[in-house]
Design a protein around this motif. Sequence first.
Motif, PDB file in Angstrom:
ATOM      1  N   VAL A   1       0.851  -1.204   0.000  1.00  0.00           N
ATOM      2  CA  VAL A   1       0.000   0.000   0.000  1.00  0.00           C
ATOM      3  C   VAL A   1       0.885   1.252   0.000  1.00  0.00           C
ATOM      4  O   VAL A   1       0.707   2.169  -0.819  1.00  0.00           O
ATOM      5  N   ILE A   2       1.868   1.265   0.892  1.00  0.00           N
ATOM      6  CA  ILE A   2       2.755   2.425   1.029  1.00  0.00           C
ATOM      7  C   ILE A   2       3.509   2.679  -0.281  1.00  0.00           C
ATOM      8  O   ILE A   2       3.622   3.814  -0.748  1.00  0.00           O
ATOM      9  N   ASP A   3       3.971   1.587  -0.893  1.00  0.00           N
ATOM     10  CA  ASP A   3       4.741   1.697  -2.133  1.00  0.00           C
ATOM     11  C   ASP A   3       3.925   2.352  -3.252  1.00  0.00           C
ATOM     12  O   ASP A   3       4.429   3.221  -3.969  1.00  0.00           O
ATOM     13  N   VAL A   4       2.676   1.949  -3.395  1.00  0.00           N
ATOM     14  CA  VAL A   4       1.840   2.522  -4.464  1.00  0.00           C
ATOM     15  C   VAL A   4       1.658   4.028  -4.223  1.00  0.00           C
ATOM     16  O   VAL A   4       1.796   4.835  -5.148  1.00  0.00           O
ATOM     17  N   VAL A   5       1.370   4.388  -2.970  1.00  0.00           N
ATOM     18  CA  VAL A   5       1.123   5.807  -2.663  1.00  0.00           C
ATOM     19  C   VAL A   5       2.403   6.624  -2.879  1.00  0.00           C
ATOM     20  O   VAL A   5       2.375   7.694  -3.497  1.00  0.00           O
TER      21      VAL A   5
END
Length: 381
Positions: free
Chosen positions: A361-365
């Motif tokens: 999730v963090i990576d996409v954002v």
Amino acid sequence: MDKLIPVTQPFLPPLEAFLPYLEKIWESKQVTNGGPFHAQLEQALCEYLGVEYLSLFSNGTLALITALQAMKVTGEVITTPFSFVATTHALHWNGIKPVFADIDPKSMNLDPQKIEAAITPHTTAILPVHVYGNPCEVEEIERIADTYGLRVLYDAAHAFGVRKHGESILKFGDMSVLSFHGTKIFNTFEGGAIVCKDAKTKRHIDHLKNFGFADELTVVKPGINAKMNEVQAAFGLLQLQYMDEVASARGRIAQRYRDAFEGIEGLILHEVPQHSTRNHSYFPIRITDEFPIRRDELYDALRERDVWARRYFYPLISQFPSYRGLPSASPENLPIASKVSQQVLCLPIYPALDVESQDRVIDVVLTAAHSTQLASALSDE
Ligand SMILES: *Cc1c(COP(=O)(O)O)cnc(C)c1O
């Protein structure tokens, strides 16, 4: 293929731990109508939440509908468009006219000034929501209610366990309604409750949820069937034993997201007012015009990596066909709610969300946050 990451997932204690409860129900043959687990869960929730009177329901929507009946609310009720549809539906099912007022951009809860401006001679009550478990401006709402002689019913479906100045947020207003649906932080599969202020009101509510029966032969009012059954109540009792664990797991995930997203331009993190606790029931972020891509593009980017974030609350309740004809539903009356609804995105948060999934999730954002900066840096060369 990555495994799918939903926005939420019910917390389920070990199955073996639930079996003894089921055995008791099988032995007693009492499956509903205020059995022993029902009584125990009402008591246990009063203690856990720090409230005095609580009445269990089969779900939160029926609790809302019944609370309005118990308060004898009629005419017009001022409410927020920035919520789950059930909030307004409960008014509709009582023949009450919803009057939408705009929200505060920071808390995303009803703006007290907008409430006051929406009062007419037909107004009888206010129905605010503690959105994402973020407490409303309860003192100011109380002042308005006292000034104009209005009742206050809080939709506290998101606010399980939330406190302000050390006091349960559920103590404010005439009544508060909780939801124990599978998507909420404390669940009984389906379920809900009304919190009220005195024994007489609780008794009345208890009659209403059981067809109006006061005793074997007496029906005091045209009630409804909204009783919680023994399997749900037993599951609630078991689940309550894990709530501290659930709360700290959610807190850890929220902190990781915060650390990762702090200071990103165009991404607004949700702050709670001073002196209030968080229950981490949701992790909303807001994507403003300063962010390199739009909210819906970020939503799509997450979906491509099998992350099912949700646009709670979009569309606004006031945009649904049943309500958009109301004068108060016009976007001009609700500029802030309209804007926030276009910006908001709730990220996955639930105890079983592992570190690897959080990182995805963090990576996409973060990739989205740096996308145009990278593109413009390259074109500058
Ligand atoms: C979940 C929810 C409800 C409805 O509760 P149910 O138990 O699903 O009927 C009502 N209001 C809000 C704000 C909710 O999020």
